[in-house]
Design a protein around this motif. Structure first.
Motif, PDB file in Angstrom:
ATOM      1  N   UNK A 140       0.822  -1.217   0.000  1.00 54.93           N
ATOM      2  CA  UNK A 140       0.000   0.000   0.000  1.00 54.93           C
ATOM      3  C   UNK A 140       0.856   1.268   0.000  1.00 54.93           C
ATOM      4  N   UNK A 141       2.114   1.133   0.409  1.00 55.20           N
ATOM      5  CA  UNK A 141       3.003   2.297   0.471  1.00 55.20           C
ATOM      6  C   UNK A 141       3.308   2.866  -0.917  1.00 55.20           C
ATOM      7  N   UNK A 163      16.175  -0.009  -2.214  1.00 55.06           N
ATOM      8  CA  UNK A 163      14.815   0.392  -1.853  1.00 55.06           C
ATOM      9  C   UNK A 163      14.456   1.744  -2.471  1.00 55.06           C
ATOM     10  N   UNK A 164      15.224   2.138  -3.474  1.00 60.55           N
ATOM     11  CA  UNK A 164      15.029   3.493  -4.004  1.00 60.55           C
ATOM     12  C   UNK A 164      15.081   3.576  -5.532  1.00 60.55           C
ATOM     13  N   UNK A 165      14.574   2.550  -6.196  1.00 59.34           N
ATOM     14  CA  UNK A 165      14.549   2.576  -7.660  1.00 59.34           C
ATOM     15  C   UNK A 165      13.311   3.334  -8.139  1.00 59.34           C
ATOM     16  N   UNK A 181       4.847   4.052 -10.985  1.00 61.16           N
ATOM     17  CA  UNK A 181       4.826   3.994  -9.518  1.00 61.16           C
ATOM     18  C   UNK A 181       5.262   5.343  -8.952  1.00 61.16           C
ATOM     19  N   UNK A 182       4.465   5.859  -8.044  1.00 59.27           N
ATOM     20  CA  UNK A 182       4.784   7.131  -7.420  1.00 59.27           C
ATOM     21  C   UNK A 182       5.812   6.921  -6.311  1.00 59.27           C
ATOM     22  N   UNK A 183       6.953   7.559  -6.453  1.00 59.17           N
ATOM     23  CA  UNK A 183       7.995   7.433  -5.438  1.00 59.17           C
ATOM     24  C   UNK A 183       8.887   6.229  -5.654  1.00 59.17           C
TER      25      UNK A 183
END
Length: 283
Positions: A91-92, A262-264, A269-271
């Motif tokens: 959900x994040x 954790x930052x691709x 996808x938002x963010x």
């Protein structure tokens, strides 16, 4: 008068010598006691299972064969790919445009099915689970699911497995069902007081239950968590999904998937999102 002064001085020196001796002995005792305390402390932290774990099978991957294209990693040998690129979502990530995700080169997705509260212990379905699963499958993206566990009894671990089985019974998964137990950084969680044996028992209980229904099972964690808080050798028969954000993996044992960032950024996808490489075969 001189004799009395000399006598007083002698007594003074004797007292100082006694005090100095007491001080030296006291310091020695304190140091010895501290050393014994430190030895005892480290003995208590070195779990027998951590030593045994060193004997389990190791992977044979050669990280020189790892290539990266636009943040996507692949394991290639003699121009043949031995891996798939994918993401894991919950959900994040909010609302996901799965067509754009597919067009960006994502081959598989690990989707969070649900979680157990780290304080309340209540089980909840991820509100985006059904949408993410259906839409990813509609785009031809291979899927697996994971459940965030906070089980404190074997019965609860099996309850979590039953919960997962209930919500996937109408779907054909391509990838594993994942047992994901984690500590909560900076907060007190219900699993904090569990022993290594208990955490291991619950992971095995979860996996055995889903495997009884002909599903594959995998266990998620980083090296520190798995090696320090589980009996790693007892989990050697289950594939590992390892989290390690680096160019080279620090996990030497057999594994099936590596979460390497954790930052691709992925279109649709938002963010930022977690990125993974799934190893089809070893070479």
């Amino acid at each position: 008068m001189k004799r009395r002064r000399r006598k007083k001085r002698s007594i003074k020196y004797v007292r100082l010598a006694v005090l100095l001796t007491i001080l030296i002995v006291g310091v020695f005792v304190m140091i010895k006691g501290y050393e014994d305390y430190v030895k005892k402390m480290f003995r208590s932290k070195v779990k027998p299972e951590e030593v045994v774990a060193l004997d389990i099978a190791k992977h044979q991957y050669n990280w020189e064969r790892l290539i990266e294209i636009d943040g996507k990693r692949y394991y290639v040998y003699e121009d043949e790919s031995y891996s798939k690129f994918g993401i894991d979502v919950s959900k994040h990530q909010k609302h996901i445009d799965w067509k754009k995700v597919k067009d960006s080169g994502v081959e598989f997705a690990m989707i969070r099915l649900g979680h157990r509260g780290y304080e309340s212990g209540a089980i909840s379905l991820d509100p985006t689970f059904k949408y993410n699963l259906k839409e990813a499958m509609k785009q031809g993206i291979q899927v697996g699911v994971y459940f965030f566990s906070q089980a404190i009894t074997l019965e609860e671990a099996i309850e979590e497995a039953e919960f997962v089985l209930k919500h996937i019974k109408h779907y054909n998964l391509d990838f594993e069902i994942v047992f994901d137990m984690e500590n909560i950084h900076g907060k007190t969680a219900r699993i904090d007081s569990l022993s290594n044996q208990q955490r291991t028992d619950f992971a095995i209980g979860f996996c055995q239950r889903v495997m009884a229904e002909d599903h594959k099972c995998m266990i998620y964690g980083n090296y520190h968590w798995l090696n320090g808080y589980f009996q790693l050798d007892r989990l050697a028969n289950y594939p590992f999904w390892i989290a390690h954000y680096s160019d080279k993996l620090n996990f030497e044992y057999q594994l099936k998937m590596w979460q390497y960032t954790d930052s691709l950024t992925i279109d649709g996808i938002e963010g930022p999102v977690d990125a993974n490489i799934y190893f089809d075969k070893e070479n």
